[in-house]
Design a protein around this motif. Structure first.
Motif, PDB file in Angstrom:
ATOM      1  N   SER A   9     -60.596  -8.913  -6.995  1.00  0.00           N
ATOM      2  CA  SER A   9     -59.184  -8.763  -6.630  1.00  0.00           C
ATOM      3  C   SER A   9     -58.512  -7.797  -7.592  1.00  0.00           C
ATOM      4  O   SER A   9     -58.607  -7.970  -8.805  1.00  0.00           O
ATOM      5  CB  SER A   9     -58.460 -10.103  -6.692  1.00  0.00           C
ATOM      6  OG  SER A   9     -59.025 -11.018  -5.795  1.00  0.00           O
ATOM      7  N   PRO A 132     -62.102  -7.919   3.321  1.00  0.00           N
ATOM      8  CA  PRO A 132     -61.033  -8.178   2.359  1.00  0.00           C
ATOM      9  C   PRO A 132     -59.699  -8.412   3.069  1.00  0.00           C
ATOM     10  O   PRO A 132     -59.602  -8.265   4.298  1.00  0.00           O
ATOM     11  CB  PRO A 132     -60.981  -6.886   1.551  1.00  0.00           C
ATOM     12  CG  PRO A 132     -61.365  -5.833   2.536  1.00  0.00           C
ATOM     13  CD  PRO A 132     -62.412  -6.480   3.428  1.00  0.00           C
ATOM     14  N   PHE A 146     -51.922 -17.420  -8.377  1.00  0.00           N
ATOM     15  CA  PHE A 146     -53.323 -17.245  -8.007  1.00  0.00           C
ATOM     16  C   PHE A 146     -54.129 -18.362  -8.644  1.00  0.00           C
ATOM     17  O   PHE A 146     -54.257 -18.434  -9.871  1.00  0.00           O
ATOM     18  CB  PHE A 146     -53.798 -15.872  -8.481  1.00  0.00           C
ATOM     19  CG  PHE A 146     -54.992 -15.326  -7.747  1.00  0.00           C
ATOM     20  CD1 PHE A 146     -55.287 -15.714  -6.447  1.00  0.00           C
ATOM     21  CD2 PHE A 146     -55.811 -14.393  -8.352  1.00  0.00           C
ATOM     22  CE1 PHE A 146     -56.378 -15.188  -5.762  1.00  0.00           C
ATOM     23  CE2 PHE A 146     -56.914 -13.857  -7.683  1.00  0.00           C
ATOM     24  CZ  PHE A 146     -57.188 -14.270  -6.388  1.00  0.00           C
ATOM     25  N   VAL A 166     -52.257  -5.084  -3.160  1.00  0.00           N
ATOM     26  CA  VAL A 166     -53.321  -5.916  -3.715  1.00  0.00           C
ATOM     27  C   VAL A 166     -54.456  -6.018  -2.699  1.00  0.00           C
ATOM     28  O   VAL A 166     -54.208  -6.136  -1.493  1.00  0.00           O
ATOM     29  CB  VAL A 166     -52.823  -7.329  -4.087  1.00  0.00           C
ATOM     30  CG1 VAL A 166     -53.842  -8.039  -4.959  1.00  0.00           C
ATOM     31  CG2 VAL A 166     -51.485  -7.261  -4.798  1.00  0.00           C
ATOM     32  N   TRP A 168     -57.878  -8.247  -1.944  1.00  0.00           N
ATOM     33  CA  TRP A 168     -58.539  -9.511  -2.264  1.00  0.00           C
ATOM     34  C   TRP A 168     -59.777  -9.635  -1.401  1.00  0.00           C
ATOM     35  O   TRP A 168     -59.707  -9.453  -0.193  1.00  0.00           O
ATOM     36  CB  TRP A 168     -57.665 -10.716  -1.925  1.00  0.00           C
ATOM     37  CG  TRP A 168     -56.198 -10.475  -2.035  1.00  0.00           C
ATOM     38  CD1 TRP A 168     -55.408  -9.785  -1.168  1.00  0.00           C
ATOM     39  CD2 TRP A 168     -55.339 -10.904  -3.095  1.00  0.00           C
ATOM     40  NE1 TRP A 168     -54.118  -9.768  -1.625  1.00  0.00           N
ATOM     41  CE2 TRP A 168     -54.047 -10.445  -2.793  1.00  0.00           C
ATOM     42  CE3 TRP A 168     -55.556 -11.658  -4.257  1.00  0.00           C
ATOM     43  CZ2 TRP A 168     -52.967 -10.701  -3.616  1.00  0.00           C
ATOM     44  CZ3 TRP A 168     -54.477 -11.912  -5.069  1.00  0.00           C
ATOM     45  CH2 TRP A 168     -53.201 -11.438  -4.746  1.00  0.00           C
ATOM     46  N   ASP A 172     -63.265 -14.020  -4.245  1.00  0.00           N
ATOM     47  CA  ASP A 172     -61.866 -14.457  -4.403  1.00  0.00           C
ATOM     48  C   ASP A 172     -61.197 -14.794  -3.067  1.00  0.00           C
ATOM     49  O   ASP A 172     -60.045 -15.241  -3.042  1.00  0.00           O
ATOM     50  CB  ASP A 172     -61.049 -13.355  -5.090  1.00  0.00           C
ATOM     51  CG  ASP A 172     -61.496 -13.124  -6.521  1.00  0.00           C
ATOM     52  OD1 ASP A 172     -61.826 -14.115  -7.203  1.00  0.00           O
ATOM     53  OD2 ASP A 172     -61.519 -11.950  -6.945  1.00  0.00           O
ATOM     54  N   ARG A 173     -61.923 -14.588  -1.987  1.00  0.00           N
ATOM     55  CA  ARG A 173     -61.317 -14.627  -0.652  1.00  0.00           C
ATOM     56  C   ARG A 173     -60.725 -15.996  -0.302  1.00  0.00           C
ATOM     57  O   ARG A 173     -59.740 -16.063   0.442  1.00  0.00           O
ATOM     58  CB  ARG A 173     -62.376 -14.197   0.371  1.00  0.00           C
ATOM     59  CG  ARG A 173     -61.975 -14.194   1.814  1.00  0.00           C
ATOM     60  CD  ARG A 173     -60.871 -13.206   2.096  1.00  0.00           C
ATOM     61  NE  ARG A 173     -60.487 -13.305   3.494  1.00  0.00           N
ATOM     62  CZ  ARG A 173     -59.800 -14.324   4.008  1.00  0.00           C
ATOM     63  NH1 ARG A 173     -59.384 -15.323   3.249  1.00  0.00           N
ATOM     64  NH2 ARG A 173     -59.509 -14.337   5.290  1.00  0.00           N
ATOM     65  N   ARG A 175     -59.618 -18.315  -2.552  1.00  0.00           N
ATOM     66  CA  ARG A 175     -58.836 -18.917  -3.636  1.00  0.00           C
ATOM     67  C   ARG A 175     -57.447 -19.345  -3.160  1.00  0.00           C
ATOM     68  O   ARG A 175     -56.833 -18.699  -2.313  1.00  0.00           O
ATOM     69  CB  ARG A 175     -58.742 -17.938  -4.815  1.00  0.00           C
ATOM     70  CG  ARG A 175     -60.076 -17.843  -5.564  1.00  0.00           C
ATOM     71  CD  ARG A 175     -60.079 -16.786  -6.625  1.00  0.00           C
ATOM     72  NE  ARG A 175     -59.155 -17.075  -7.729  1.00  0.00           N
ATOM     73  CZ  ARG A 175     -59.108 -16.358  -8.855  1.00  0.00           C
ATOM     74  NH1 ARG A 175     -59.945 -15.328  -9.019  1.00  0.00           N
ATOM     75  NH2 ARG A 175     -58.252 -16.675  -9.806  1.00  0.00           N
ATOM     76  N   HIS A 177     -53.528 -19.718  -3.255  1.00  0.00           N
ATOM     77  CA  HIS A 177     -52.503 -18.779  -3.704  1.00  0.00           C
ATOM     78  C   HIS A 177     -51.167 -19.146  -3.081  1.00  0.00           C
ATOM     79  O   HIS A 177     -51.116 -19.907  -2.102  1.00  0.00           O
ATOM     80  CB  HIS A 177     -52.901 -17.341  -3.338  1.00  0.00           C
ATOM     81  CG  HIS A 177     -53.109 -17.159  -1.865  1.00  0.00           C
ATOM     82  ND1 HIS A 177     -54.284 -17.490  -1.237  1.00  0.00           N
ATOM     83  CD2 HIS A 177     -52.276 -16.709  -0.900  1.00  0.00           C
ATOM     84  CE1 HIS A 177     -54.165 -17.245   0.063  1.00  0.00           C
ATOM     85  NE2 HIS A 177     -52.949 -16.772   0.287  1.00  0.00           N
ATOM     86  N   THR A 198     -49.776  -8.273   5.171  1.00  0.00           N
ATOM     87  CA  THR A 198     -51.196  -8.442   4.847  1.00  0.00           C
ATOM     88  C   THR A 198     -52.011  -8.016   6.051  1.00  0.00           C
ATOM     89  O   THR A 198     -51.803  -8.499   7.166  1.00  0.00           O
ATOM     90  CB  THR A 198     -51.512  -9.919   4.526  1.00  0.00           C
ATOM     91  OG1 THR A 198     -50.892 -10.758   5.475  1.00  0.00           O
ATOM     92  CG2 THR A 198     -51.063 -10.278   3.130  1.00  0.00           C
TER      93      THR A 198
END
Ligand code: MD3
Ligand code: FE
Length: 203
Positions: A9, A132, A146, A166, A168, A172-173, A175, A177, A198
């Motif tokens: 990320s 991502p 995060f 950002v 990601w 980390d996909r 995680r 948040h 996004t």
């Protein structure tokens, strides 16, 4: 510059700045067809963040749950086309972060005002976790939270400013948040709003 916030990320500071006017024109085109609205959560709350979508698939929530749809439940029409400026920027940012050939089919556009927040969650409604997510922040600054792969873990606070992008992905996909409650720090171009969009591969 770039800030590494996870193994896969990265915050690309100011990456969207040269494209801001084209991006805001895109937001206007999208919201003319599919306006921002406050959706209901399955738990019976109304989201403090207003949202809309563009692209083939749009994320929606109601009393029955979260899902991606092809039709905007408010307009009864397909979600608006993904503006070219969104796609170009997202592909450039993904490539910068090491994700070649990013082909998003969904774009969730969030609008925050003072007091709006997004509680800790995972994004799990997409089919392909290998792709991502690229996020673009415009307007008022926010504090992004995060976490880890479990809700209870430690969270890091990452400030996000107008023009930051950002990316990601990978480990980390999934995680947790969220976004801290917004302070009123009006932005010269967007006033007391923050817009975050996004781009995702959802289908
Ligand atoms: C990290 N939006 O729309 S974008 C969301 O600022 C969402 O509006 C926030 O979380 C916002 O679901 C944060 C950054 C983001 C998006 C997806 C992620 C971070 C992520 C998925 C996995 C890990
Ligand atoms: Fe999310």
């Amino acid at each position: 510059g770039r800030d590494i916030i996870g193994p896969q990320s990265v915050v690309l500071r100011g990456f969207a700045l040269p494209a801001v006017e084209a991006l805001l024109q895109g937001v206007d085109a999208v919201t003319t067809q599919s306006p921002f609205r406050h959706m209901e959560t399955p738990g019976g709350y109304t989201m403090s963040v207003a949202l809309t979508n563009c692209g083939t698939l749009g994320w929606a929530t109601d009393a029955h749950g979260y899902r991606y749809t092809r039709i905007d439940p408010l307009s009864g029409q397909p979600w608006p086309d993904l503006p070219e400026a969104f796609l170009r920027l997202a592909q450039q940012a993904a490539a910068e972060a090491g994700f070649a050939n990013f082909l998003p089919d969904a774009c969730l556009v969030n609008r925050y005002e003072p007091g709006s927040r997004l509680s800790l969650h995972q994004d799990k409604n997409e089919r392909d976790y290998a792709a991502p997510i690229v996020s673009v922040s415009l307007g008022m600054p926010a504090v992004f939270l995060f976490g880890g792969n479990e809700r209870t873990g430690k969270t890091q606070r990452v400030p996000l400013f107008h023009g930051d992008v950002v990316v990601w992905g990978g480990v980390d996909r999934l995680r947790y948040h969220g976004v801290m409650p917004m302070q009123d720090r009006p932005h010269p171009r967007l006033g007391s709003h923050r817009i975050n969009f996004t781009l995702r591969k959802a289908g």
